[in-house]
Design a protein around this motif. Structure first.
Motif, PDB file in Angstrom:
ATOM      1  N   UNK A  51       0.725  -1.474   0.067  1.00  0.00           N
ATOM      2  CA  UNK A  51      -0.287  -0.079   0.226  1.00  0.00           C
ATOM      3  C   UNK A  51       1.327   1.522  -0.244  1.00  0.00           C
ATOM      4  N   UNK A  52       1.893   1.323   1.119  1.00  0.00           N
ATOM      5  CA  UNK A  52       2.532   2.339   1.241  1.00  0.00           C
ATOM      6  C   UNK A  52       3.316   3.053  -0.029  1.00  0.00           C
ATOM      7  N   UNK A  53       4.778   1.332  -0.789  1.00  0.00           N
ATOM      8  CA  UNK A  53       4.987   1.706  -2.186  1.00  0.00           C
ATOM      9  C   UNK A  53       3.671   2.182  -3.582  1.00  0.00           C
ATOM     10  N   UNK A  54       3.109   1.898  -3.034  1.00  0.00           N
ATOM     11  CA  UNK A  54       1.901   2.638  -4.602  1.00  0.00           C
ATOM     12  C   UNK A  54       2.189   3.777  -4.093  1.00  0.00           C
ATOM     13  N   UNK A  55       1.402   4.803  -3.153  1.00  0.00           N
ATOM     14  CA  UNK A  55       1.503   5.880  -2.774  1.00  0.00           C
ATOM     15  C   UNK A  55       2.539   6.065  -3.146  1.00  0.00           C
ATOM     16  N   UNK A  56       3.653   6.266  -2.623  1.00  0.00           N
ATOM     17  CA  UNK A  56       4.951   7.067  -2.577  1.00  0.00           C
ATOM     18  C   UNK A  56       5.225   6.862  -3.979  1.00  0.00           C
ATOM     19  N   UNK A  57       4.786   5.751  -4.809  1.00  0.00           N
ATOM     20  CA  UNK A  57       5.447   5.606  -6.495  1.00  0.00           C
ATOM     21  C   UNK A  57       4.934   6.926  -6.884  1.00  0.00           C
ATOM     22  N   UNK A  58       3.485   6.871  -7.069  1.00  0.00           N
ATOM     23  CA  UNK A  58       2.097   7.651  -7.411  1.00  0.00           C
ATOM     24  C   UNK A  58       2.910   9.288  -7.145  1.00  0.00           C
ATOM     25  N   UNK A  59       3.067   9.500  -6.018  1.00  0.00           N
ATOM     26  CA  UNK A  59       3.883  10.633  -5.539  1.00  0.00           C
ATOM     27  C   UNK A  59       4.881  11.162  -6.245  1.00  0.00           C
ATOM     28  N   UNK A  60       5.460  10.032  -6.492  1.00  0.00           N
ATOM     29  CA  UNK A  60       7.211  10.388  -6.846  1.00  0.00           C
ATOM     30  C   UNK A  60       6.755  10.975  -9.083  1.00  0.00           C
ATOM     31  N   UNK A  61       5.647  10.088  -8.982  1.00  0.00           N
ATOM     32  CA  UNK A  61       5.555   9.873 -10.763  1.00  0.00           C
ATOM     33  C   UNK A  61       4.097  11.409 -10.348  1.00  0.00           C
ATOM     34  N   UNK A  62       4.169  11.927 -10.095  1.00  0.00           N
ATOM     35  CA  UNK A  62       2.832  12.954 -10.367  1.00  0.00           C
ATOM     36  C   UNK A  62       3.622  14.086 -10.666  1.00  0.00           C
ATOM     37  N   UNK A  63       4.758  15.262 -10.354  1.00  0.00           N
ATOM     38  CA  UNK A  63       5.377  15.721 -11.339  1.00  0.00           C
ATOM     39  C   UNK A  63       5.809  15.754 -12.581  1.00  0.00           C
ATOM     40  N   UNK A  64       6.257  14.282 -13.253  1.00  0.00           N
ATOM     41  CA  UNK A  64       6.736  14.524 -14.110  1.00  0.00           C
ATOM     42  C   UNK A  64       6.005  14.938 -14.883  1.00  0.00           C
ATOM     43  N   UNK A  65       6.884  15.728 -15.938  1.00  0.00           N
ATOM     44  CA  UNK A  65       5.977  16.290 -17.406  1.00  0.00           C
ATOM     45  C   UNK A  65       5.626  15.499 -18.362  1.00  0.00           C
ATOM     46  N   UNK A  66       4.736  15.964 -19.190  1.00  0.00           N
ATOM     47  CA  UNK A  66       4.518  15.072 -20.187  1.00  0.00           C
ATOM     48  C   UNK A  66       5.580  14.608 -20.842  1.00  0.00           C
ATOM     49  N   UNK A  67       5.252  13.715 -21.547  1.00  0.00           N
ATOM     50  CA  UNK A  67       6.101  12.899 -22.872  1.00  0.00           C
ATOM     51  C   UNK A  67       7.245  11.720 -21.843  1.00  0.00           C
ATOM     52  N   UNK A  68       8.091  12.148 -20.777  1.00  0.00           N
ATOM     53  CA  UNK A  68       9.005  11.034 -19.782  1.00  0.00           C
ATOM     54  C   UNK A  68       8.478   9.920 -19.981  1.00  0.00           C
ATOM     55  N   UNK A  69       9.209   9.183 -20.832  1.00  0.00           N
ATOM     56  CA  UNK A  69       9.459   7.625 -20.620  1.00  0.00           C
ATOM     57  C   UNK A  69      10.367   7.274 -19.578  1.00  0.00           C
ATOM     58  N   UNK A  70       9.510   5.937 -18.600  1.00  0.00           N
ATOM     59  CA  UNK A  70       9.676   5.396 -17.568  1.00  0.00           C
ATOM     60  C   UNK A  70      10.170   3.915 -17.536  1.00  0.00           C
ATOM     61  N   UNK A  71      11.319   4.093 -17.693  1.00  0.00           N
ATOM     62  CA  UNK A  71      12.139   2.319 -18.802  1.00  0.00           C
ATOM     63  C   UNK A  71      12.403   1.352 -18.162  1.00  0.00           C
TER      64      UNK A  71
END
Length: 484
Positions: A51-71
């Motif tokens: 649960x907390x890993x999913x929440x932390x990951x969502x938060x980390x991804x929230x600020x990514x600019x459009x077009x960023x590719x998660x590799x």
């Protein structure tokens, strides 16, 4: 732009970083974790990890600019933490954490002695994962199977069974030389081979993020999931200690050293043990029971930054005046009774040589003692044949003190490197596929001032030997190496 996700699944929290190819942190997230402790018992709820890993990951991804590719994404976890799951990956037991000591290692060490000796660590401790696995299996259903902390969340990320990595499997008894489970040992212990996961090196692709995990974590479906490592090895990767002969010295509450060698290091005292690196080299290291944790105990309520300024000013004044006063006081800064590295001494206790006149001198004595223990660790590693002539990278809370960092450079008599960011989560972003040459940035290289601290260091070594804690051969080598 490409982005890599590193996740550090620790004891008190889970932290996720979204890192660009040039090392910039584009997003971060953190969530607390709770533990249940009672004497030798230390448990956590595996579902809370997810649960907390999913929440932390969502938060980390929230600020990514459009077009960023998660590799890619990789997860590190605490070493020696284990639980039982069913065949679908659902937890059957709480997780027994890395320091849970309810199990007994006697049978494990009796049956596996030859293998543990060949692997260099000689004996397992009761808090290692294999003794705890036997304890968990006593009343377990037939479909129960072991999972390390990282295995549990990696299965959730991919939606299917995953291999475990050699690093997290070390304390479960994996044969790091042959990179397989020693099935003869497990058979004698009554652990069926069918319940053991496949073993791979850290950095191996385990699968991709499934649709269900994508919905919970925000990671794109199809993102490669990469086998991680333990938190200590992740910190080493984040520090950039990846070349043979380089070392990461982490000084926080306690001191931990980890380095890189071509060959497996054998330690007759069993205080040094080695992980396996993604490229097949070895990552030897050890953990002392000394460190900065003594400061809050011995100097309660004091402003440590103010003490550091005063200690630095006094040292500078004495050098400028070239005074030859009495030898500085030195404290052996044991956080708790007993030492683990660079020697094993269960009865060891903190002591002070000299008579500090005030809190400034008491503070300086603790810092000097920690630096001496660090130096002795390198002397012992050199005695074992480990290359110690490469880059020394300092990380941990102690690096916030410029005075302490300079003192450590003086004691080691060599330059020390500080990084801009050396988090375990960064190490996982590198392991997930990032370029370490670009992602790991140097903040400063601190040169020794020329202060000669050899005499008090040798006095400290002699005291440890006289108390019967430090092996005579190790003490002699420290003296010989100091005279070079």
């Amino acid at each position: 732009m490409s982005v890599w996700i590193g996740i550090d699944l620790g004891t008190q929290s889970v932290r996720a970083l979204a890192v660009a190819g040039d090392g910039r942190v584009l997003g971060s997230g953190s969530r607390p974790l709770t533990s249940h402790r009672d004497g030798p018992r230390h448990e956590q709820d595996p579902e809370q990890w997810w649960r907390e890993l999913a929440a932390a990951t969502r938060e980390a991804l929230r600020g990514l600019p459009p077009g960023e590719r998660v590799e890619g994404v990789a997860v590190d976890a605490t070493s020696g933490t284990i639980l039982l799951t069913d065949s679908r990956g659902n937890p059957l037991t709480p997780a027994l954490m890395y320091d849970d000591r309810r199990a007994d290692a006697e049978r494990v060490n009796e049956v596996g002695a030859a293998v543990w000796e060949r692997l260099g660590y000689r004996r397992m401790q009761p808090n290692w994962a294999l003794p705890k696995l036997l304890w968990l299996l006593r009343d377990a259903p037939r479909d129960a199977r072991p999972a390390h902390q990282s295995d549990f969340v990696n299965r959730r990320l991919t939606g299917h069974e995953v291999a475990t990595d050699l690093s997290n499997a070390l304390k479960t008894g994996v044969d790091l030389i042959e990179e397989r489970w020693p099935l003869e040992v497990f058979d004698a212990l009554g652990v069926p081979a069918r319940i053991l996961p496949e073993v791979v090196r850290p950095g191996t692709r385990l699968g991709t993020v499934c649709a269900a995990a994508a919905e919970e974590t925000g990671l794109p479906v199809g993102t490669p999931v990469i086998a991680g490592t333990t938190d200590g090895c992740a910190a080493q990767l984040g520090a950039g200690a990846q070349q043979v002969g380089s070392w990461n010295s982490v000084l926080g509450t306690t001191l931990v050293l980890k380095g890189v060698t071509k060959e497996l290091i054998y330690d007759p005292l069993g205080v040094v043990y080695s992980h396996r690196a993604p490229d097949g080299s070895w990552l030897p290291g050890g953990a002392s029971s000394t460190g900065a944790g003594v400061l809050s105990r011995d100097l309660p309520g004091r402003d440590l930054d103010a003490l550091a300024e005063l200690a630095a000013a006094r040292a500078l004044s004495e050098r400028a005046a070239a005074r030859q006063g009495p030898a500085p006081a030195v404290t052996y800064p044991l956080v708790s009774r007993g030492e683990r590295f660079p020697f094993a001494a269960p009865a060891a206790e903190s002591f002070t040589l000299g008579d500090p006149a005030d809190d400034v001198e008491r503070y300086a004595a603790i810092l000097l003692g920690a630096a001496f223990v660090e130096r002795l660790c390198f002397d012992y590693l050199d005695l074992l044949g480990a290359p110690v002539d490469g880059e020394v990278i300092l990380t941990g809370g102690a690096t916030r003190s410029a005075y302490w960092t300079g003192l450590r450079a003086d004691v080691l008599r060599r330059p020390v490197t500080l990084r801009e960011n050396a988090e375990p989560a960064l190490g996982m972003a590198v392991l997930a596929g990032g370029d370490p040459a670009r992602m790991i940035r140097t903040r400063a290289v601190v040169q020794p001032s020329g202060a000669d601290l050899r005499e008090p260091y040798l006095r400290f070594v002699a005291e440890l030997e006289e108390r019967g804690w430090l092996d005579a051969r190790a003490a002699a080598h420290a003296r010989e190496r100091t005279a070079r």
